[in-house]
Motif scaffolding. Structure first.
Motif, PDB file in Angstrom:
ATOM      1  N   ALA A  33     -21.214  -1.229 -95.433  1.00  0.00           N
ATOM      2  CA  ALA A  33     -22.038  -1.461 -94.243  1.00  0.00           C
ATOM      3  C   ALA A  33     -22.154  -2.948 -93.919  1.00  0.00           C
ATOM      4  CB  ALA A  33     -23.422  -0.852 -94.442  1.00  0.00           C
ATOM      5  N   HIS A  34     -22.075  -3.778 -94.944  1.00  0.00           N
ATOM      6  CA  HIS A  34     -22.169  -5.227 -94.750  1.00  0.00           C
ATOM      7  C   HIS A  34     -20.793  -5.883 -94.659  1.00  0.00           C
ATOM      8  CE1 HIS A  34     -26.518  -5.618 -94.917  1.00  0.00           C
ATOM      9  NE2 HIS A  34     -26.472  -4.621 -95.781  1.00  0.00           N
ATOM     10  N   LYS A  35     -19.768  -5.059 -94.434  1.00  0.00           N
ATOM     11  CA  LYS A  35     -18.394  -5.518 -94.205  1.00  0.00           C
ATOM     12  C   LYS A  35     -17.830  -6.383 -95.330  1.00  0.00           C
ATOM     13  CE  LYS A  35     -18.991  -5.152 -89.198  1.00  0.00           C
ATOM     14  NZ  LYS A  35     -19.286  -3.794 -89.285  1.00  0.00           N
ATOM     15  N   VAL A  36     -18.164  -6.015 -96.565  1.00  0.00           N
ATOM     16  CA  VAL A  36     -17.624  -6.715 -97.729  1.00  0.00           C
ATOM     17  C   VAL A  36     -16.188  -6.272 -98.005  1.00  0.00           C
ATOM     18  CG1 VAL A  36     -17.898  -7.065-100.216  1.00  0.00           C
ATOM     19  CG2 VAL A  36     -19.909  -7.083 -98.724  1.00  0.00           C
ATOM     20  N   PHE A  37     -15.897  -5.010 -97.760  1.00  0.00           N
ATOM     21  CA  PHE A  37     -14.554  -4.481 -97.966  1.00  0.00           C
ATOM     22  C   PHE A  37     -13.688  -4.778 -96.733  1.00  0.00           C
ATOM     23  CE2 PHE A  37     -17.081  -1.600-100.678  1.00  0.00           C
ATOM     24  CZ  PHE A  37     -16.414  -1.794-101.875  1.00  0.00           C
ATOM     25  N   PRO A  38     -12.386  -4.852 -96.923  1.00  0.00           N
ATOM     26  CA  PRO A  38     -11.497  -5.016 -95.765  1.00  0.00           C
ATOM     27  C   PRO A  38     -11.672  -3.849 -94.785  1.00  0.00           C
ATOM     28  CG  PRO A  38     -10.288  -5.361 -97.801  1.00  0.00           C
ATOM     29  CD  PRO A  38     -11.635  -4.863 -98.190  1.00  0.00           C
ATOM     30  N   ARG A  39     -11.385  -4.086 -93.540  1.00  0.00           N
ATOM     31  CA  ARG A  39     -11.631  -3.118 -92.475  1.00  0.00           C
ATOM     32  C   ARG A  39     -10.981  -1.757 -92.718  1.00  0.00           C
ATOM     33  NH1 ARG A  39      -9.989  -4.308 -86.403  1.00  0.00           N
ATOM     34  NH2 ARG A  39      -8.016  -3.918 -87.415  1.00  0.00           N
ATOM     35  N   HIS A  40      -9.779  -1.723 -93.234  1.00  0.00           N
ATOM     36  CA  HIS A  40      -9.072  -0.458 -93.419  1.00  0.00           C
ATOM     37  C   HIS A  40      -9.142   0.050 -94.862  1.00  0.00           C
ATOM     38  CE1 HIS A  40      -7.668  -0.632 -89.363  1.00  0.00           C
ATOM     39  NE2 HIS A  40      -7.112  -1.821 -89.561  1.00  0.00           N
ATOM     40  N   CYS A  41     -10.134  -0.382 -95.584  1.00  0.00           N
ATOM     41  CA  CYS A  41     -10.293   0.030 -96.981  1.00  0.00           C
ATOM     42  C   CYS A  41     -10.645   1.514 -97.061  1.00  0.00           C
ATOM     43  CB  CYS A  41     -11.402  -0.800 -97.628  1.00  0.00           C
ATOM     44  SG  CYS A  41     -11.796  -0.297 -99.301  1.00  0.00           S
ATOM     45  N   ASN A  42      -9.956   2.223 -97.943  1.00  0.00           N
ATOM     46  CA  ASN A  42     -10.292   3.617 -98.207  1.00  0.00           C
ATOM     47  C   ASN A  42     -11.330   3.598 -99.326  1.00  0.00           C
ATOM     48  OD1 ASN A  42     -10.361   6.224 -99.437  1.00  0.00           O
ATOM     49  ND2 ASN A  42      -8.436   6.699 -98.393  1.00  0.00           N
ATOM     50  N   LEU A  43     -12.586   3.775 -98.960  1.00  0.00           N
ATOM     51  CA  LEU A  43     -13.680   3.631 -99.915  1.00  0.00           C
ATOM     52  C   LEU A  43     -13.580   4.636-101.059  1.00  0.00           C
ATOM     53  CD1 LEU A  43     -16.107   1.870-100.457  1.00  0.00           C
ATOM     54  CD2 LEU A  43     -17.504   3.531 -99.216  1.00  0.00           C
ATOM     55  N   GLN A  44     -13.183   5.865-100.753  1.00  0.00           N
ATOM     56  CA  GLN A  44     -13.069   6.876-101.807  1.00  0.00           C
ATOM     57  C   GLN A  44     -12.021   6.474-102.841  1.00  0.00           C
ATOM     58  OE1 GLN A  44     -15.053   9.571-102.480  1.00  0.00           O
ATOM     59  NE2 GLN A  44     -13.849   9.536-104.355  1.00  0.00           N
ATOM     60  N   GLN A  45     -10.873   5.971-102.389  1.00  0.00           N
ATOM     61  CA  GLN A  45      -9.834   5.531-103.324  1.00  0.00           C
ATOM     62  C   GLN A  45     -10.314   4.325-104.141  1.00  0.00           C
ATOM     63  OE1 GLN A  45      -6.380   4.795-100.907  1.00  0.00           O
ATOM     64  NE2 GLN A  45      -5.666   6.913-101.066  1.00  0.00           N
ATOM     65  N   THR A  46     -11.056   3.451-103.518  1.00  0.00           N
ATOM     66  CA  THR A  46     -11.578   2.270-104.214  1.00  0.00           C
ATOM     67  C   THR A  46     -12.563   2.677-105.306  1.00  0.00           C
ATOM     68  OG1 THR A  46     -11.284   0.947-102.219  1.00  0.00           O
ATOM     69  CG2 THR A  46     -12.783   0.083-103.895  1.00  0.00           C
ATOM     70  N   ILE A  47     -13.467   3.581-104.981  1.00  0.00           N
ATOM     71  CA  ILE A  47     -14.433   4.072-105.972  1.00  0.00           C
ATOM     72  C   ILE A  47     -13.708   4.809-107.088  1.00  0.00           C
ATOM     73  CG2 ILE A  47     -16.337   5.687-106.353  1.00  0.00           C
ATOM     74  CD1 ILE A  47     -17.284   4.965-103.489  1.00  0.00           C
TER      75      ILE A  47
END
Length: 114
Positions: A33-47
């Motif tokens: 929400a605070h745009k720490v991850f790159p715009r096209h980051c797949n959050l599920q894969q990152t977690i």
């Protein structure tokens, strides 16, 4: 990486971590929400990667060999093999110094006055 010692993955630990990862998801969505991850980051894969990395197991001998290799500038003291580049060692040691482990991250720096 660890000389002649093995490094393993615990699928049981990974699955247990995945079931009880509410705090990890909460922090990840807050960071997103605070745009720490790159715009096209797949959050599920990152977690998922984070939880997998938390499920790596090694013996104390393996951990000591990895630490000795980092302390030796990336050259394994037992095999004389250059495992890491000097830049990778510098970056890894900087992260290890500042990131710590879970709730005590960074506390050592404050404790010793760095």
């Amino acid at each position: 990486l660890a000389g002649f010692e093995g490094i393993n993955f615990s699928n049981a630990n990974y699955l247990a971590e995945k079931i009880s990862a509410d705090q990890v998801y909460s922090i990840a969505y807050h960071l997103m929400a605070h745009k720490v991850f790159p715009r096209h980051c797949n959050l599920q894969q990152t977690i998922d990667l984070f939880l997998q990395l938390n499920s790596i197991e090694c013996t104390t001998d393996s951990a000591a060999t990895i630490a000795a290799t980092l302390a030796n500038g990336g050259v394994c003291p037992f095999t004389a093999e250059a495992v890491y580049s000097p830049v990778a060692v510098r970056n890894a040691l900087s992260l290890l110094h500042s990131c710590g482990v879970r709730r005590i991250s960074g506390q050592w720096s404050f404790d010793v006055g760095l």
